[in-house]
Write a protein that holds these residues in place. Structure first.
Motif, PDB file in Angstrom:
ATOM      1  N   THR A 153      30.603  46.209  28.889  1.00 44.34           N
ATOM      2  CA  THR A 153      30.078  47.412  29.882  1.00 44.34           C
ATOM      3  C   THR A 153      30.951  47.622  31.079  1.00 44.34           C
ATOM      4  N   LEU A 154      31.747  46.438  31.504  1.00 43.92           N
ATOM      5  CA  LEU A 154      32.644  46.516  32.600  1.00 43.92           C
ATOM      6  C   LEU A 154      33.801  46.923  32.536  1.00 43.92           C
ATOM      7  N   LYS A 155      34.335  47.267  31.279  1.00 49.03           N
ATOM      8  CA  LYS A 155      35.614  47.646  30.857  1.00 49.03           C
ATOM      9  C   LYS A 155      36.047  48.882  31.496  1.00 49.03           C
ATOM     10  N   ALA A 156      35.434  49.897  31.684  1.00 44.49           N
ATOM     11  CA  ALA A 156      35.953  51.071  32.196  1.00 44.49           C
ATOM     12  C   ALA A 156      36.181  50.694  33.807  1.00 44.49           C
ATOM     13  N   HIS A 157      35.343  50.118  34.225  1.00 41.68           N
ATOM     14  CA  HIS A 157      35.437  49.671  35.801  1.00 41.68           C
ATOM     15  C   HIS A 157      36.685  48.805  36.034  1.00 41.68           C
ATOM     16  N   LEU A 158      36.760  47.778  35.297  1.00 40.69           N
ATOM     17  CA  LEU A 158      38.023  46.973  35.416  1.00 40.69           C
ATOM     18  C   LEU A 158      39.122  47.780  35.132  1.00 40.69           C
ATOM     19  N   TYR A 159      39.400  48.568  33.941  1.00 43.16           N
ATOM     20  CA  TYR A 159      40.589  49.115  33.873  1.00 43.16           C
ATOM     21  C   TYR A 159      41.059  50.168  34.622  1.00 43.16           C
ATOM     22  N   ASN A 160      40.063  50.665  35.397  1.00 38.95           N
ATOM     23  CA  ASN A 160      40.371  51.822  36.505  1.00 38.95           C
ATOM     24  C   ASN A 160      40.589  50.837  37.740  1.00 38.95           C
ATOM     25  N   MET A 161      40.429  49.898  38.000  1.00 35.77           N
ATOM     26  CA  MET A 161      40.617  49.140  39.153  1.00 35.77           C
ATOM     27  C   MET A 161      41.946  48.306  39.264  1.00 35.77           C
ATOM     28  N   VAL A 162      42.516  47.818  37.787  1.00 39.76           N
ATOM     29  CA  VAL A 162      43.566  46.856  37.910  1.00 39.76           C
ATOM     30  C   VAL A 162      44.427  47.695  36.811  1.00 39.76           C
ATOM     31  N   SER A 163      45.600  47.677  37.371  1.00 36.03           N
ATOM     32  CA  SER A 163      46.747  48.355  36.380  1.00 36.03           C
ATOM     33  C   SER A 163      47.443  46.991  35.838  1.00 36.03           C
ATOM     34  N   GLY A 164      46.808  46.338  34.947  1.00 38.11           N
ATOM     35  CA  GLY A 164      47.481  45.105  34.457  1.00 38.11           C
ATOM     36  C   GLY A 164      46.247  43.983  34.324  1.00 38.11           C
ATOM     37  N   LEU A 165      46.482  42.989  34.399  1.00 38.09           N
ATOM     38  CA  LEU A 165      45.532  41.793  34.245  1.00 38.09           C
ATOM     39  C   LEU A 165      44.266  41.646  35.107  1.00 38.09           C
ATOM     40  N   PRO A 166      43.044  41.919  34.657  1.00 43.25           N
ATOM     41  CA  PRO A 166      41.907  41.686  35.648  1.00 43.25           C
ATOM     42  C   PRO A 166      41.920  40.143  35.735  1.00 43.25           C
ATOM     43  N   GLN A 167      41.643  39.862  37.133  1.00 40.87           N
ATOM     44  CA  GLN A 167      41.502  38.322  37.462  1.00 40.87           C
ATOM     45  C   GLN A 167      40.022  38.052  37.993  1.00 40.87           C
ATOM     46  N   MET A 168      39.681  36.766  38.219  1.00 38.61           N
ATOM     47  CA  MET A 168      38.452  36.353  38.902  1.00 38.61           C
ATOM     48  C   MET A 168      38.018  37.214  39.829  1.00 38.61           C
ATOM     49  N   GLU A 169      38.992  37.420  40.804  1.00 40.86           N
ATOM     50  CA  GLU A 169      39.128  38.073  41.968  1.00 40.86           C
ATOM     51  C   GLU A 169      38.054  39.425  41.805  1.00 40.86           C
ATOM     52  N   HIS A 170      38.437  40.077  40.837  1.00 43.10           N
ATOM     53  CA  HIS A 170      38.003  41.386  40.590  1.00 43.10           C
ATOM     54  C   HIS A 170      36.519  41.314  39.882  1.00 43.10           C
ATOM     55  N   PHE A 171      35.940  40.317  39.408  1.00 44.59           N
ATOM     56  CA  PHE A 171      34.840  40.092  38.951  1.00 44.59           C
ATOM     57  C   PHE A 171      33.998  39.780  40.252  1.00 44.59           C
ATOM     58  N   HIS A 172      34.425  38.906  41.158  1.00 47.37           N
ATOM     59  CA  HIS A 172      33.902  38.436  42.270  1.00 47.37           C
ATOM     60  C   HIS A 172      33.432  39.912  43.263  1.00 47.37           C
ATOM     61  N   GLN A 173      34.718  40.951  43.539  1.00 44.98           N
ATOM     62  CA  GLN A 173      34.392  41.903  44.113  1.00 44.98           C
ATOM     63  C   GLN A 173      33.330  42.766  43.344  1.00 44.98           C
ATOM     64  N   PHE A 174      33.029  42.882  42.090  1.00 44.46           N
ATOM     65  CA  PHE A 174      32.190  43.514  41.483  1.00 44.46           C
ATOM     66  C   PHE A 174      30.786  42.965  41.769  1.00 44.46           C
ATOM     67  N   TYR A 175      30.557  41.653  41.934  1.00 46.24           N
ATOM     68  CA  TYR A 175      29.470  40.995  42.230  1.00 46.24           C
ATOM     69  C   TYR A 175      29.097  41.215  43.855  1.00 46.24           C
ATOM     70  N   CYS A 176      29.974  41.404  44.439  1.00 49.67           N
ATOM     71  CA  CYS A 176      29.658  41.641  45.937  1.00 49.67           C
ATOM     72  C   CYS A 176      29.115  43.145  45.923  1.00 49.67           C
ATOM     73  N   TYR A 177      29.451  44.090  45.349  1.00 49.71           N
ATOM     74  CA  TYR A 177      29.046  45.293  45.133  1.00 49.71           C
ATOM     75  C   TYR A 177      27.588  45.427  44.718  1.00 49.71           C
ATOM     76  N   LEU A 178      27.440  44.527  43.687  1.00 53.93           N
ATOM     77  CA  LEU A 178      26.074  44.604  43.407  1.00 53.93           C
ATOM     78  C   LEU A 178      24.983  44.009  44.435  1.00 53.93           C
ATOM     79  N   VAL A 179      25.359  42.931  44.906  1.00 54.40           N
ATOM     80  CA  VAL A 179      24.623  42.512  46.360  1.00 54.40           C
ATOM     81  C   VAL A 179      24.419  43.425  46.989  1.00 54.40           C
TER      82      VAL A 179
END
Length: 293
Positions: free
Chosen positions: A223-249
């Motif tokens: 389900t996170l594909k669209a978000h990560l593909y829009n966010m990162v022009s290349g390889l999604p990293q752990m940093e980007h997962f953490h950023q999404f978590y921050c949004y959720l909190v």
């Protein structure tokens, strides 16, 4: 019935002739039109994946499973298969980015999963240091009197020893909590303060670990594909997962107080409602869900 008939005719007859006509008119194959016409990000990469999966060519169908180290070779093989000239640098760049996003998403999931599988170990010095760091970030003006202490309840753990609360999400739960507290310190302290509300309060750390599970499940099921593909022009990293978590909190705290639940006993009901809200947002092909520094 007519819908099924039309779908059959289009897939087996009309689509072939339509593609043939478009190639004559534009001088480009379907893949060139997809990568050249769609917006950069999720729209382009997801369209390319759909196009690949409909092909009979092995090199194209296998491309959706490509590993990072094989991306450059895969790009060359696809261009050769589709008879696309190497000098078409725009196509080559777009194809490479999309393949990196696809392979990067899979690699990110494996990295997140591996971290989740690491159990919190109180004998591990690094684990203990991260736990103490969490306390210091959230409670800078109050010293932790002992490693095993009822003080942990002040930041939302269930008992005297937080290690028991990390069982479901392993070290991933702690890493997420520390990341949010370190990169959004003011917001973390404000939310912790709000979580102590006499009527609408909730267990900050426990809810944070619960939101780790939500972020993890959304990553796992794609389900996170669209978000990560829009966010990162290349390889999604752990940093980007953490950023999404921050949004959720941050967003869950707002959601909780806007909903004004009768008590914490209704947490699961409102947690699921919030989950459905986030899944709805992630259906948008242009979605990007992050906090700004």
């Amino acid at each position: 019935m007519w819908v099924h008939v039309w779908g059959f005719l289009y897939s087996n007859y009309f689509r072939f002739w339509l593609k043939w006509i478009l190639r004559l008119l534009t001088g480009k194959c379907e893949l060139q039109r997809v990568l050249g016409g769609a917006e950069a990000g999720a729209r382009r990469t997801l369209s390319m994946m759909s196009s690949f999966l409909m092909k009979s060519f092995t090199v194209l169908r296998n491309a959706v499973h490509v590993e990072e180290a094989e991306v450059e070779k895969c790009v060359r093989d696809i261009m050769k298969e589709k008879k696309i000239e190497q000098k078409d640098t725009g196509f080559k760049t777009n194809l490479r980015i999309s393949l990196l996003q696809i392979s990067g998403y899979k690699k990110l999931y494996l990295n997140v999963e591996n971290l989740r599988k690491v159990p919190y170990d109180s004998e591990n010095e690094e684990h203990e240091e991260q736990l103490i760091e969490l306390w210091n970030l959230l409670m800078p003006y109050e010293n932790l009197k002992a490693r095993i202490s009822k003080q942990w309840c002040d930041i939302g753990f269930q008992g005297d020893d937080p290690k028991t609360d990390f069982r479901g999400m392993g070290l991933l739960g702690l890493v997420n909590l520390v990341y949010f507290s370190k990169h959004y310190t003011n917001e973390a302290r404000q939310i912790l303060s709000r979580s102590n509300h006499p009527k609408l309060g909730y267990s900050y750390a426990i809810v944070g670990i619960n939101l780790t599970e939500m972020a993890y499940s959304l990553l796992k099921n794609g389900t996170l594909k669209a978000h990560l593909y829009n966010m990162v022009s290349g390889l999604p990293q752990m940093e980007h997962f953490h950023q999404f978590y921050c949004y959720l909190v941050y967003e869950f705290d707002k959601f909780w107080f806007e909903e004004e639940p009768e008590s914490i006993m209704h947490f699961n009901q409102y947690r699921e409602k919030f989950h459905e809200k986030i899944k709805g947002l992630l259906l948008d092909c242009n979605v990007v869900l992050t906090l700004q520094d």
